[in-house]
Design a protein around this motif. Structure first.
Motif, short mmCIF file in Angstrom:
data_model
loop_
_atom_site.label_atom_id
_atom_site.label_comp_id
_atom_site.label_asym_id
_atom_site.label_seq_id
_atom_site.Cartn_x
_atom_site.Cartn_y
_atom_site.Cartn_z
N TYR A 1 0.91 -1.17 0.10
CA TYR A 1 -0.15 0.21 0.05
C TYR A 1 0.84 1.17 0.17
CZ TYR A 1 -3.78 3.31 0.85
OH TYR A 1 -4.54 4.41 0.87
N ALA A 2 2.09 1.18 0.73
CA ALA A 2 2.79 2.45 0.69
C ALA A 2 3.24 2.98 -0.55
CB ALA A 2 4.00 1.98 1.50
N TYR A 3 3.19 1.88 -1.74
CA TYR A 3 3.61 2.28 -2.98
C TYR A 3 2.61 3.45 -3.69
CZ TYR A 3 5.16 1.75 -8.03
OH TYR A 3 5.20 1.87 -9.32
N TYR A 4 1.34 3.19 -3.18
CA TYR A 4 0.24 4.02 -3.80
C TYR A 4 -0.21 5.17 -3.05
CZ TYR A 4 0.05 -0.41 -6.41
OH TYR A 4 0.21 -1.71 -7.21
N GLU A 5 0.35 5.28 -1.96
CA GLU A 5 -0.29 6.28 -0.95
C GLU A 5 -0.32 7.70 -1.48
OE1 GLU A 5 -0.18 5.68 3.79
OE2 GLU A 5 1.92 5.26 2.68
N ASN A 6 0.96 8.06 -2.17
CA ASN A 6 0.83 9.56 -2.67
C ASN A 6 0.16 9.78 -3.82
OD1 ASN A 6 2.07 12.28 -2.93
ND2 ASN A 6 3.24 11.46 -4.75
N TYR A 7 -0.01 8.69 -4.75
CA TYR A 7 -0.96 8.57 -5.99
C TYR A 7 -2.60 8.64 -5.45
CZ TYR A 7 2.74 6.62 -8.78
OH TYR A 7 3.99 6.46 -9.67
N ILE A 8 -2.98 7.83 -4.36
CA ILE A 8 -4.32 7.79 -4.00
C ILE A 8 -4.63 9.30 -3.39
CG2 ILE A 8 -5.66 7.01 -2.11
CD1 ILE A 8 -4.44 4.03 -2.83
N ARG A 9 -3.46 9.93 -2.62
CA ARG A 9 -3.74 11.16 -2.05
C ARG A 9 -4.34 11.98 -3.21
NH1 ARG A 9 -1.31 15.50 -2.09
NH2 ARG A 9 0.61 14.61 -2.81
N ARG A 10 -3.47 12.20 -4.49
CA ARG A 10 -3.85 12.91 -5.57
C ARG A 10 -4.99 12.58 -6.08
NH1 ARG A 10 1.01 11.85 -9.14
NH2 ARG A 10 -0.09 13.05 -10.52
N MET A 11 -5.35 11.48 -6.22
CA MET A 11 -6.63 11.09 -6.77
C MET A 11 -7.65 11.65 -5.95
SD MET A 11 -5.42 7.42 -7.82
CE MET A 11 -7.12 6.54 -8.30
#
Length: 565
Positions: free
Chosen positions: A81-91
């Motif tokens: 999940y850590a790999y996606y956290e910044n992407y998901i925040r932007r989404m």
């Protein structure tokens, strides 16, 4: 009122027939897919990659260049999940075309009871794929298993519809089940006994009381459904503790003033109630006989309970069986916020057929001393008896995502693996490489409580390095008080059962790398306070699972420390 009941009954039967017939169509396709699971699952991968060529991550990882499963494994890293956290925040802030080219309908939040709460994006495609199986195929398998006693009656559904919040970009955040129930809110009165207002109540005990109140009016109740078996047990415990209030409310036809609900909800619900002295008399008569096997006595048509059980949930089975006289417990699906993974065709077994078209699946073999450098396997490469960690690539932006779930292959349905869920990797005690997991703990605790004839409410554990060698601390809440002189016997029995369950733990004890377990007894109601704390974090009250290993959860540790006996 009688006319309304007849019309409702006709509509209910029609809706169930439509769902069962639709489920039959889905079942035929599911059987074909299971026969050709490799080709179907490979096609899922190519569909996902093609749909997201032009997303930010698709460009970064060169999805267009991927021509095979082998290319995919080489080109895309295993992720957490850590790999996606910044992407998901932007989404969540409203940016588009990041992890997926599709629009995000909502974010599902994971339960967060076994680790950090996560936001998982849902697209129209991912929602529809899951709904097809949850709404249609599950109904079809339920009917196939219980059709001899099927009466098209309503079910008692322990569910909630609570919209948690919205992101900065205006996208809804809710539990996947809550969003799913909200989507079918207009037909809920024809399928389930509880009015939608009950499903919107946040307080868990109040909601359970009202679920029971409306279900007790339904003499033809067909089934009881809850996400986890722990919520079924909570329901029956409320029935036992509040049965006098329930009888009184049914007799008078309105909700007692002591129940903590707002006046608007009270008025709406009271309009749906009417006095029923005869039903109240019948219930009172049955409650006076005790609560062993109560469910069949108050609901003669009750045929099954649909809920997730098995693995670490199996500690609740015996207690539910006490109230139901061992009514069939059907564990219909293996699902997570990230993907609908498996479905169970069998009422008498807890095993799930991996669904080939819901996500692309890879599997990491789990063996003693293995590491992550070995290649992942695909569906057709799995072997009976072997254990694997699941890796998914889904329709909503997760690629080669390690869910942390460990399963065991126990058979095949056509050519598709049937699996048992074993444990989550995050819920492991591992002080000296002994890796005591939820499966080991469940076996040990069930053996201990059976040998010592104890009625367990719930438990959790933590590693303790305050002494040398270290040890496990078990926090237990029992239904009845345990004399002080029996604690030593409990510790010795439990330690022996863990040694039998996990040979690596046994070796560590023999080599004096670990000390004998310590047991701490907790006051009555402790785990209800834990559930309340988890609910206050924004977790759906029906998704709450007690974490079996607590280390960094300060809130739960504080509750436990305040309730030691």
């Amino acid at each position: 009122m009688l006319g309304e009941c007849i019309i409702t009954s006709i509509i209910s039967k029609a809706l169930y027939k439509i769902a069962i017939e639709g489920g039959g169509i889905v079942k035929k396709k599911f059987n074909r897919d299971a026969q050709n699971c490799r080709a179907v699952n490979e096609e899922v991968l190519y569909k996902i990659l093609k749909a997201n060529y032009n997303s930010e991550i698709g460009i970064k990882l060169k999805f267009k260049d991927i021509k095979s499963r082998e290319d995919f494994k080489k080109q895309v890293p295993l992720t957490e999940y850590a790999y996606y956290e910044n992407y998901i925040r932007r989404m969540a802030d409203g940016e588009k075309n990041i992890l997926t080219s599709k629009n995000i309908e909502y974010f599902g939040h994971t339960s967060g009871t076994t680790g950090k709460q996560k936001l998982i994006p849902f697209t129209k495609t991912s929602r529809r794929i899951a709904s097809k199986y949850m709404a249609l195929l599950m109904n079809k398998f339920s009917y196939d298993n219980f059709k001899e006693n099927w009466n098209y009656g309503k079910g008692l559904m322990i569910a909630d519809i609570v919209m948690t919040t919205y992101t900065k970009g205006g996208i809804p955040i809710c539990s996947a089940t809550s969003c799913g129930m909200n989507a079918i809110r207009h037909i809920l009165p024809y399928l389930y006994t509880s009015p939608i207002e009950v499903m919107r109540i946040k307080d868990k005990e109040t909601a359970l009381y009202l679920h029971l109140l409306f279900a007790l009016k339904e003499t033809r109740l067909l089934y009881i459904n809850g996400i986890f078996i722990s919520s079924i047990l909570d329901l029956f415990r409320v029935l036992e503790s509040r049965h006098k209030d329930l009888v009184r409310d049914i007799r008078r036809g309105y909700i007692n003033s002591n129940l903590n609900i707002d006046e608007y909800t009270r008025k709406k619900l009271n309009k749906l109630l009417s006095p029923s002295a005869s039903r109240a008399d019948k219930l009172e008569e049955e409650f006076k006989k005790g609560f062993k096997g109560i469910s069949r006595r108050i609901w003669p048509s009750l045929t099954y309970i649909a809920t997730v059980t098995g693995a670490n949930f199996s500690i609740y089975d015996d207690k539910v069986n006490y109230y139901t006289d061992s009514l069939s417990i059907y564990s219909p699906a293996y699902a997570s916020t990230e993907a609908m993974i498996g479905i169970n065709p069998y009422a008498n077994k807890i095993r799930y057929v991996i669904i080939p078209d819901t996500a692309f699946y890879e599997f990491i073999p789990v063996r003693e001393g293995n590491n992550d450098s070995q290649p992942t396997l695909c569906l057709e490469e799995l072997k009976i008896g072997e254990k694997y960690e699941i890796v998914i690539t889904n329709y909503s932006g997760l690629y080669r995502y390690r869910m942390g779930d460990v399963i065991k292959v126990v058979g095949f349905y056509n050519n598709c693996p049937e699996v048992e869920f074993l444990y989550r990797k995050s819920q492991v005690l591992n002080m000296v490489s002994e890796k005591t997991n939820e499966e080991h703990l469940t076996n040990a605790i069930r053996g201990t409580t059976k040998k010592l004839n104890l009625s367990l409410v719930d438990y959790t554990t933590m590693p303790d390095n305050s002494i040398t060698p270290g040890r496990y601390i078990f926090y237990f809440e029992f239904k009845n008080d345990m004399p002080d002189y029996n604690i030593k016997l409990l510790e010795e029995t439990l330690d022996s059962e863990i040694r039998n369950s996990n040979l690596a733990y046994d070796r560590a004890r023999n080599n004096k790398k670990l000390s004998m377990v310590k047991v701490v007894l907790l006051a009555s109601n402790t785990f209800n306070l834990v559930k309340e704390s988890l609910f206050n974090k924004g977790i759906s009250k029906n998704q709450i699972k007690i974490p079996r290993v607590i280390v960094n959860n300060r809130n739960i540790l504080n509750i436990i420390n305040e309730n030691k006996m």
